[in-house]
Motif scaffolding. Structure first.
Motif, PDB file in Angstrom:
ATOM      1  N   LEU A   1     -58.788  -7.752  17.636  1.00 46.95           N
ATOM      2  CA  LEU A   1     -57.440  -7.244  17.417  1.00 46.95           C
ATOM      3  C   LEU A   1     -57.507  -6.038  16.490  1.00 46.95           C
ATOM      4  O   LEU A   1     -58.275  -6.019  15.528  1.00 46.95           O
ATOM      5  CB  LEU A   1     -56.545  -8.320  16.783  1.00 46.95           C
ATOM      6  N   PHE A   2     -56.690  -5.025  16.799  1.00 45.79           N
ATOM      7  CA  PHE A   2     -56.646  -3.841  15.949  1.00 45.79           C
ATOM      8  C   PHE A   2     -55.231  -3.265  15.986  1.00 45.79           C
ATOM      9  O   PHE A   2     -54.686  -3.033  17.068  1.00 45.79           O
ATOM     10  CB  PHE A   2     -57.654  -2.777  16.414  1.00 45.79           C
ATOM     11  N   CYS A   3     -54.656  -3.060  14.809  1.00 51.82           N
ATOM     12  CA  CYS A   3     -53.256  -2.627  14.731  1.00 51.82           C
ATOM     13  C   CYS A   3     -53.088  -1.601  13.623  1.00 51.82           C
ATOM     14  O   CYS A   3     -53.723  -1.693  12.566  1.00 51.82           O
ATOM     15  CB  CYS A   3     -52.365  -3.843  14.461  1.00 51.82           C
TER      16      CYS A   3
ATOM     17  N   ARG B   1     -52.519 -16.758  11.821  1.00 47.96           N
ATOM     18  CA  ARG B   1     -53.856 -17.211  12.207  1.00 47.96           C
ATOM     19  C   ARG B   1     -54.096 -18.605  11.643  1.00 47.96           C
ATOM     20  O   ARG B   1     -53.410 -19.041  10.705  1.00 47.96           O
ATOM     21  CB  ARG B   1     -54.939 -16.265  11.688  1.00 47.96           C
ATOM     22  N   ASN B   2     -55.091 -19.303  12.216  1.00 52.30           N
ATOM     23  CA  ASN B   2     -55.547 -20.533  11.583  1.00 52.30           C
ATOM     24  C   ASN B   2     -56.961 -20.327  11.062  1.00 52.30           C
ATOM     25  O   ASN B   2     -57.505 -19.211  11.123  1.00 52.30           O
ATOM     26  CB  ASN B   2     -55.438 -21.734  12.532  1.00 52.30           C
ATOM     27  N   ASN B   3     -57.587 -21.392  10.558  1.00 55.15           N
ATOM     28  CA  ASN B   3     -58.879 -21.233   9.887  1.00 55.15           C
ATOM     29  C   ASN B   3     -60.048 -21.016  10.838  1.00 55.15           C
ATOM     30  O   ASN B   3     -61.187 -20.861  10.407  1.00 55.15           O
ATOM     31  CB  ASN B   3     -59.160 -22.448   8.996  1.00 55.15           C
ATOM     32  N   GLN B   4     -59.775 -20.982  12.148  1.00 45.91           N
ATOM     33  CA  GLN B   4     -60.854 -20.799  13.114  1.00 45.91           C
ATOM     34  C   GLN B   4     -61.013 -19.353  13.592  1.00 45.91           C
ATOM     35  O   GLN B   4     -61.925 -19.057  14.361  1.00 45.91           O
ATOM     36  CB  GLN B   4     -60.621 -21.714  14.318  1.00 45.91           C
ATOM     37  N   ARG B   5     -60.102 -18.464  13.194  1.00 49.30           N
ATOM     38  CA  ARG B   5     -60.217 -17.058  13.580  1.00 49.30           C
ATOM     39  C   ARG B   5     -59.819 -16.165  12.398  1.00 49.30           C
ATOM     40  O   ARG B   5     -58.866 -16.450  11.684  1.00 49.30           O
ATOM     41  CB  ARG B   5     -59.323 -16.731  14.779  1.00 49.30           C
ATOM     42  N   PRO B   6     -60.559 -15.051  12.196  1.00 47.29           N
ATOM     43  CA  PRO B   6     -60.280 -14.156  11.072  1.00 47.29           C
ATOM     44  C   PRO B   6     -59.178 -13.151  11.399  1.00 47.29           C
ATOM     45  O   PRO B   6     -58.923 -12.829  12.560  1.00 47.29           O
ATOM     46  CB  PRO B   6     -61.621 -13.430  10.876  1.00 47.29           C
ATOM     47  N   LEU B   7     -58.536 -12.634  10.365  1.00 47.77           N
ATOM     48  CA  LEU B   7     -57.588 -11.536  10.503  1.00 47.77           C
ATOM     49  C   LEU B   7     -57.386 -10.911   9.134  1.00 47.77           C
ATOM     50  O   LEU B   7     -57.114 -11.611   8.153  1.00 47.77           O
ATOM     51  CB  LEU B   7     -56.255 -12.024  11.075  1.00 47.77           C
ATOM     52  N   TRP B   8     -57.516  -9.577   9.086  1.00 50.91           N
ATOM     53  CA  TRP B   8     -57.513  -8.855   7.814  1.00 50.91           C
ATOM     54  C   TRP B   8     -56.406  -7.806   7.773  1.00 50.91           C
ATOM     55  O   TRP B   8     -55.929  -7.348   8.807  1.00 50.91           O
ATOM     56  CB  TRP B   8     -58.867  -8.170   7.601  1.00 50.91           C
ATOM     57  N   PHE B   9     -56.056  -7.403   6.548  1.00 49.63           N
ATOM     58  CA  PHE B   9     -54.960  -6.470   6.310  1.00 49.63           C
ATOM     59  C   PHE B   9     -55.409  -5.415   5.308  1.00 49.63           C
ATOM     60  O   PHE B   9     -55.977  -5.742   4.266  1.00 49.63           O
ATOM     61  CB  PHE B   9     -53.758  -7.256   5.764  1.00 49.63           C
ATOM     62  N   LEU B  10     -55.191  -4.133   5.649  1.00 49.15           N
ATOM     63  CA  LEU B  10     -55.566  -3.031   4.763  1.00 49.15           C
ATOM     64  C   LEU B  10     -54.360  -2.126   4.549  1.00 49.15           C
ATOM     65  O   LEU B  10     -53.757  -1.653   5.524  1.00 49.15           O
ATOM     66  CB  LEU B  10     -56.742  -2.244   5.372  1.00 49.15           C
TER      67      LEU B  10
ATOM     68  N   LEU C   1     -53.316  -1.164   8.228  1.00 50.35           N
ATOM     69  CA  LEU C   1     -54.160  -1.596   9.340  1.00 50.35           C
ATOM     70  C   LEU C   1     -54.272  -3.115   9.351  1.00 50.35           C
ATOM     71  O   LEU C   1     -54.307  -3.752   8.293  1.00 50.35           O
ATOM     72  CB  LEU C   1     -55.559  -0.989   9.236  1.00 50.35           C
ATOM     73  N   ILE C   2     -54.335  -3.686  10.543  1.00 51.28           N
ATOM     74  CA  ILE C   2     -54.566  -5.110  10.732  1.00 51.28           C
ATOM     75  C   ILE C   2     -55.698  -5.243  11.750  1.00 51.28           C
ATOM     76  O   ILE C   2     -55.707  -4.525  12.757  1.00 51.28           O
ATOM     77  CB  ILE C   2     -53.320  -5.829  11.255  1.00 51.28           C
ATOM     78  N   GLY C   3     -56.652  -6.128  11.495  1.00 48.80           N
ATOM     79  CA  GLY C   3     -57.742  -6.257  12.451  1.00 48.80           C
ATOM     80  C   GLY C   3     -58.585  -7.496  12.240  1.00 48.80           C
ATOM     81  O   GLY C   3     -58.461  -8.201  11.231  1.00 48.80           O
TER      82      GLY C   3
ATOM     83  N   GLU D   1     -60.022  -1.593   0.117  1.00 49.28           N
ATOM     84  CA  GLU D   1     -60.532  -2.925   0.439  1.00 49.28           C
ATOM     85  C   GLU D   1     -59.508  -3.712   1.259  1.00 49.28           C
ATOM     86  O   GLU D   1     -58.316  -3.740   0.934  1.00 49.28           O
ATOM     87  CB  GLU D   1     -60.849  -3.690  -0.844  1.00 49.28           C
ATOM     88  N   ALA D   2     -59.969  -4.343   2.321  1.00 51.38           N
ATOM     89  CA  ALA D   2     -59.108  -5.189   3.148  1.00 51.38           C
ATOM     90  C   ALA D   2     -59.011  -6.578   2.526  1.00 51.38           C
ATOM     91  O   ALA D   2     -59.903  -7.021   1.812  1.00 51.38           O
ATOM     92  CB  ALA D   2     -59.669  -5.288   4.567  1.00 51.38           C
ATOM     93  N   ARG D   3     -57.907  -7.255   2.812  1.00 53.26           N
ATOM     94  CA  ARG D   3     -57.734  -8.612   2.311  1.00 53.26           C
ATOM     95  C   ARG D   3     -57.382  -9.542   3.468  1.00 53.26           C
ATOM     96  O   ARG D   3     -56.841  -9.121   4.486  1.00 53.26           O
ATOM     97  CB  ARG D   3     -56.664  -8.678   1.228  1.00 53.26           C
ATOM     98  N   TYR D   4     -57.686 -10.809   3.260  1.00 59.16           N
ATOM     99  CA  TYR D   4     -57.505 -11.827   4.290  1.00 59.16           C
ATOM    100  C   TYR D   4     -56.036 -12.236   4.410  1.00 59.16           C
ATOM    101  O   TYR D   4     -55.337 -12.374   3.405  1.00 59.16           O
ATOM    102  CB  TYR D   4     -58.302 -13.068   3.912  1.00 59.16           C
ATOM    103  N   PHE D   5     -55.573 -12.450   5.651  1.00 64.48           N
ATOM    104  CA  PHE D   5     -54.325 -13.168   5.851  1.00 64.48           C
ATOM    105  C   PHE D   5     -54.600 -14.657   5.597  1.00 64.48           C
ATOM    106  O   PHE D   5     -55.609 -15.185   6.049  1.00 64.48           O
ATOM    107  CB  PHE D   5     -53.814 -13.001   7.286  1.00 64.48           C
TER     108      PHE D   5
END
Length: 272
Positions: free
Chosen positions: A4-6, A167-176, A183-185, A204-208
């Motif tokens: 995913l890329f946003c 998201r749940n704990n089985q897939r990553p997603l980050w926010f910058l 950006l989200i990815g 630095e990106a951070r976790y959702f």
């Protein structure tokens, strides 16, 4: 594994050349997470939704004239651009099974694989089933809490004009976050590298957080997400199938004829 890329523009005048380049480069680099198909959707300032997708890898997708035409409308009117690179897990590799999916007022991309999805909708792919289910419910948490499997989701509801991430704990997603865009990815280092490559600044990106619904209001999207809502996963009741012995046909088992499932496919929708 899908990618995913946003990118979200903080300008009231749409996307800049630099931001369009960031999105294009993101779709190209994100091919490493999935090369079975590529797609994108945009949300304009007025809330219109435009989609494009094809069963080709990202490097071929961004060279297509239709993708160039898709991007031209984003300079003046775009607010949100979301891309998806698919690695097929449920459903065959076709244009229609590529992301994004549209159902009613909802457009969605998904990274992950559900263990079951037919309780959501009778579809070929689990991602499309999620989209259909979310569109039918007023509160997204009613669906998110029942998802059985791995997911990272990005979707927009044209009726409410709300942009969502979860998201749940089985897939990553980050926010910058930056001054001019967010950006989200799926990969933190990809977001950080793409941003640095185009701006020369290290951010630095951070976790959702997991099991959290993040919501942006379209008219305030430049200010970041409006609110978050925590939810708990519900237990899914698995139906019990009782097998009976067949006493007819000289002890031979009778073959059960099953009806063919009806695949529900969404076409591109342009809301005016």
């Amino acid at each position: 594994m899908c990618g995913l890329f946003c990118i979200i523009s903080k300008s009231e005048y749409g996307f800049s050349d630099k931001q369009i380049n960031i999105f294009t480069q993101g779709l190209f680099a994100d091919t490493l997470r999935g090369e079975d198909s590529t797609g994108a959707f945009s949300v304009t300032k007025s809330g219109n939704v435009h989609t494009i997708k094809d069963a080709v890898p990202g490097h071929a997708f961004i060279k297509n004239k239709n993708f160039d035409d898709f991007l031209k409308d984003q300079y003046l009117y775009g607010k949100i651009l979301v891309g998806h690179n698919r690695s097929a897990t449920r459903g065959v590799k076709t244009d229609k099974n590529a992301h994004p999916f549209i159902s009613g007022n909802t457009v969605l991309v998904h990274n992950g694989t559900l263990l079951s999805h037919h309780h959501l909708a009778n579809t070929n792919t689990d991602s499309e089933a999620i989209c259909i289910a979310l569109d039918k419910k007023e509160n997204p948490i009613d669906i998110l809490s029942e998802l059985d499997g791995a997911f990272a989701l990005i979707w927009y509801n044209a009726k409410t004009k709300q942009f969502h991430v979860s998201r749940n704990n089985q897939r990553p997603l980050w926010f910058l976050e930056t001054e001019h865009y967010d950006l989200i990815g799926s990969e933190a280092k990809l977001l950080e590298w793409i941003s640095w490559r185009n701006s020369g600044k290290n951010v630095e990106a951070r976790y959702f957080e997991e099991n959290m619904l993040y919501t942006w209001e379209l008219d305030k999207v430049q200010d970041g997400f409006e609110h978050t809502t925590k939810y708990e996963k519900k237990k899914i009741q698995t139906p019990i199938i009782i097998k009976q012995k067949n006493t007819k046909n000289n002890g031979k088992k009778k073959k059960n004829k099953t009806k063919k499932r009806c695949n529900l496919f969404s076409e591109n929708i342009y809301k005016r």
